[in-house]
Design a protein around this motif. Structure first.
Motif, mmCIF file in Angstrom:
data_model
loop_
_atom_site.group_PDB
_atom_site.id
_atom_site.type_symbol
_atom_site.label_atom_id
_atom_site.label_comp_id
_atom_site.label_asym_id
_atom_site.label_seq_id
_atom_site.Cartn_x
_atom_site.Cartn_y
_atom_site.Cartn_z
ATOM 1 N N ALA A 198 76.332 -38.575 -66.898
ATOM 2 C CA ALA A 198 77.177 -37.616 -67.703
ATOM 3 C C ALA A 198 76.227 -36.092 -67.573
ATOM 4 O O ALA A 198 75.224 -36.123 -67.603
ATOM 5 C CB ALA A 198 77.061 -37.762 -69.262
ATOM 6 N N GLY A 199 77.130 -35.087 -67.271
ATOM 7 C CA GLY A 199 76.610 -33.886 -66.866
ATOM 8 C C GLY A 199 75.886 -33.717 -65.718
ATOM 9 O O GLY A 199 75.599 -32.433 -65.083
ATOM 10 N N GLU A 200 75.711 -34.601 -64.591
ATOM 11 C CA GLU A 200 75.250 -34.503 -63.375
ATOM 12 C C GLU A 200 76.404 -33.992 -62.263
ATOM 13 O O GLU A 200 77.491 -34.478 -62.342
ATOM 14 C CB GLU A 200 74.573 -35.786 -62.917
ATOM 15 N N LEU A 201 76.214 -33.319 -61.371
ATOM 16 C CA LEU A 201 76.977 -33.010 -60.438
ATOM 17 C C LEU A 201 76.849 -33.773 -59.326
ATOM 18 O O LEU A 201 75.673 -34.490 -58.979
ATOM 19 C CB LEU A 201 76.914 -31.449 -59.925
ATOM 20 N N PRO A 202 77.939 -34.398 -58.375
ATOM 21 C CA PRO A 202 77.721 -35.268 -57.503
ATOM 22 C C PRO A 202 76.926 -34.349 -56.291
ATOM 23 O O PRO A 202 76.862 -33.277 -56.274
ATOM 24 C CB PRO A 202 79.131 -35.426 -56.925
ATOM 25 N N ARG A 203 76.324 -35.453 -55.579
ATOM 26 C CA ARG A 203 75.465 -34.855 -54.409
ATOM 27 C C ARG A 203 76.145 -35.208 -53.146
ATOM 28 O O ARG A 203 75.923 -36.424 -52.441
ATOM 29 C CB ARG A 203 74.037 -35.348 -54.440
ATOM 30 N N TYR B 98 83.056 -33.298 -51.145
ATOM 31 C CA TYR B 98 83.221 -32.454 -52.154
ATOM 32 C C TYR B 98 84.429 -32.566 -52.724
ATOM 33 O O TYR B 98 85.394 -31.846 -52.948
ATOM 34 C CB TYR B 98 83.045 -30.892 -51.646
ATOM 35 N N ASN B 99 84.406 -33.554 -53.684
ATOM 36 C CA ASN B 99 85.830 -34.045 -54.556
ATOM 37 C C ASN B 99 85.312 -34.489 -55.744
ATOM 38 O O ASN B 99 84.460 -35.310 -55.620
ATOM 39 C CB ASN B 99 86.542 -34.841 -53.572
ATOM 40 N N LEU B 100 85.823 -34.148 -56.667
ATOM 41 C CA LEU B 100 85.488 -34.633 -58.115
ATOM 42 C C LEU B 100 86.160 -35.798 -58.419
ATOM 43 O O LEU B 100 85.852 -36.799 -58.898
ATOM 44 C CB LEU B 100 85.631 -33.557 -59.150
ATOM 45 N N GLY B 101 87.733 -35.929 -57.951
ATOM 46 C CA GLY B 101 88.465 -37.071 -58.322
ATOM 47 C C GLY B 101 89.890 -36.314 -58.718
ATOM 48 O O GLY B 101 90.152 -35.366 -58.472
ATOM 49 N N ASP B 102 90.600 -37.315 -59.249
ATOM 50 C CA ASP B 102 91.852 -37.068 -59.496
ATOM 51 C C ASP B 102 92.186 -37.382 -61.162
ATOM 52 O O ASP B 102 91.512 -38.146 -61.854
ATOM 53 C CB ASP B 102 92.932 -38.038 -58.966
ATOM 54 N N ALA C 251 84.841 -24.137 -63.016
ATOM 55 C CA ALA C 251 83.710 -23.093 -62.851
ATOM 56 C C ALA C 251 82.915 -23.363 -64.141
ATOM 57 O O ALA C 251 81.328 -23.239 -63.963
ATOM 58 C CB ALA C 251 84.246 -21.679 -62.869
ATOM 59 N N ALA C 252 83.417 -23.402 -65.243
ATOM 60 C CA ALA C 252 82.520 -23.622 -66.476
ATOM 61 C C ALA C 252 81.505 -24.890 -66.365
ATOM 62 O O ALA C 252 80.413 -24.883 -66.946
ATOM 63 C CB ALA C 252 83.242 -23.571 -67.809
ATOM 64 N N LEU C 253 82.092 -25.643 -65.642
ATOM 65 C CA LEU C 253 81.167 -27.058 -65.537
ATOM 66 C C LEU C 253 80.244 -27.036 -64.436
ATOM 67 O O LEU C 253 79.494 -27.620 -63.955
ATOM 68 C CB LEU C 253 82.202 -28.202 -65.121
ATOM 69 N N GLY C 254 80.236 -25.809 -63.313
ATOM 70 C CA GLY C 254 79.581 -25.600 -62.434
ATOM 71 C C GLY C 254 80.081 -26.314 -61.263
ATOM 72 O O GLY C 254 79.276 -26.496 -60.427
ATOM 73 N N ALA C 255 81.196 -26.692 -61.460
ATOM 74 C CA ALA C 255 81.848 -27.578 -60.084
ATOM 75 C C ALA C 255 82.855 -26.782 -59.342
ATOM 76 O O ALA C 255 83.764 -27.585 -58.967
ATOM 77 C CB ALA C 255 82.021 -28.914 -60.878
ATOM 78 N N SER C 256 82.695 -25.492 -59.280
ATOM 79 C CA SER C 256 83.774 -24.779 -58.476
ATOM 80 C C SER C 256 83.967 -25.141 -57.000
ATOM 81 O O SER C 256 85.088 -25.113 -56.342
ATOM 82 C CB SER C 256 83.607 -23.298 -58.544
ATOM 83 N N ARG C 257 82.899 -25.507 -56.569
ATOM 84 C CA ARG C 257 82.917 -25.995 -54.979
ATOM 85 C C ARG C 257 83.618 -27.449 -54.709
ATOM 86 O O ARG C 257 83.820 -27.785 -53.717
ATOM 87 C CB ARG C 257 81.334 -25.883 -54.348
ATOM 88 N N PHE C 258 84.026 -28.011 -55.788
ATOM 89 C CA PHE C 258 84.546 -29.416 -55.586
ATOM 90 C C PHE C 258 86.134 -29.151 -55.758
ATOM 91 O O PHE C 258 86.601 -28.742 -56.753
ATOM 92 C CB PHE C 258 83.799 -30.260 -56.682
ATOM 93 N N ASP C 259 86.667 -29.989 -55.015
ATOM 94 C CA ASP C 259 88.142 -30.330 -55.042
ATOM 95 C C ASP C 259 88.490 -31.104 -56.311
ATOM 96 O O ASP C 259 87.530 -32.024 -56.742
ATOM 97 C CB ASP C 259 88.806 -30.784 -53.822
ATOM 98 N N VAL C 260 89.884 -30.796 -56.871
ATOM 99 C CA VAL C 260 90.269 -31.671 -58.068
ATOM 100 C C VAL C 260 91.709 -31.992 -57.862
ATOM 101 O O VAL C 260 92.280 -31.129 -57.555
ATOM 102 C CB VAL C 260 89.946 -31.047 -59.256
ATOM 103 N N GLY C 261 92.200 -33.234 -57.841
ATOM 104 C CA GLY C 261 93.406 -33.481 -57.959
ATOM 105 C C GLY C 261 94.025 -33.756 -59.443
ATOM 106 O O GLY C 261 93.451 -34.128 -60.255
ATOM 107 N N LEU D 77 83.020 -35.938 -64.563
ATOM 108 C CA LEU D 77 81.648 -35.949 -64.482
ATOM 109 C C LEU D 77 80.664 -36.617 -65.103
ATOM 110 O O LEU D 77 79.603 -36.427 -65.614
ATOM 111 C CB LEU D 77 81.339 -34.244 -64.836
ATOM 112 N N GLY D 78 81.507 -37.873 -65.515
ATOM 113 C CA GLY D 78 80.640 -39.022 -65.920
ATOM 114 C C GLY D 78 80.682 -39.270 -67.473
ATOM 115 O O GLY D 78 79.790 -40.081 -68.086
ATOM 116 N N TYR D 79 81.106 -38.159 -68.328
ATOM 117 C CA TYR D 79 81.195 -38.266 -69.751
ATOM 118 C C TYR D 79 82.084 -39.199 -70.158
ATOM 119 O O TYR D 79 83.115 -39.449 -69.802
ATOM 120 C CB TYR D 79 81.709 -36.952 -70.339
ATOM 121 N N ARG D 80 81.719 -39.879 -71.313
ATOM 122 C CA ARG D 80 82.505 -41.047 -71.800
ATOM 123 C C ARG D 80 82.479 -41.014 -73.456
ATOM 124 O O ARG D 80 81.693 -40.068 -73.977
ATOM 125 C CB ARG D 80 81.761 -42.399 -71.397
#
Length: 164
Positions: free
Chosen positions: A73-78, A85-89, A28-38, A124-127
């Protein structure tokens, strides 16, 4: 959306409910609540195999992230459809992390949460391969952990505090 948490190891007891709640708050703090995470809690053997296969480093590690989308980095997927609607694992090397905590005296549950935050940032692309990338990732980790700290009264800090 959901955080699917699987404990794929038996060497270290994992408090799954608090970890899931923390990852939901971090997401939620990342603004990604609507995305699934494994989220997979893994032992040293699995982490060693994955690290060897994907990073050519055949040894256990604390966290590996496998993004569903490639984003800056910092962009949400589209997502183009509901299935995207999946960020990944994120694979957390709980056996490795537990041993580190025993060596350093740090709280295992706290380090597990901070490591999950680190993994989420990678999704979310940060390295952190260069100092500017590290600084950007460190700031994002600090920001989302500060939000979690505000909600929970914790005092969590990013993993990469002394990297550069």
């Amino acid at each position: 959306m959901s955080v699917a948490l699987r404990n794929a190891q038996s060497a270290v007891p994992v408090r799954r409910a608090p970890l899931r709640r923390a990852v939901c708050a971090l997401r939620a703090a990342l603004g990604a609540s609507r995305f699934d995470v494994g989220l997979v809690c893994a032992g040293n053997a699995l982490m060693q195999r994955l690290n060897g296969a994907y990073r050519r480093c055949p040894e256990p590690t604390d966290v590996l992230s496998f993004p569903f989308h490639q984003v800056a980095a910092g962009e949400l997927p589209r997502p183009r459809c509901r299935d995207e609607y999946n960020l990944g694992d994120i694979f957390l090397g709980v056996e490795y992390i537990h041993q580190q905590c025993r060596d350093t005296g740090e709280d295992f549950d706290d380090v597990l949460t901070v490591t999950a935050a680190h993994g989420l940032c990678h999704l979310l692309g940060y390295r952190h391969d260069t100092k500017p990338e590290w600084e950007q990732m460190y700031q994002k980790e600090a920001q989302i952990l500060e939000e979690l700290n505000r909600l929970t009264g914790s005092r969590l800090r990013p993993l990469t505090a002394g990297l550069f």
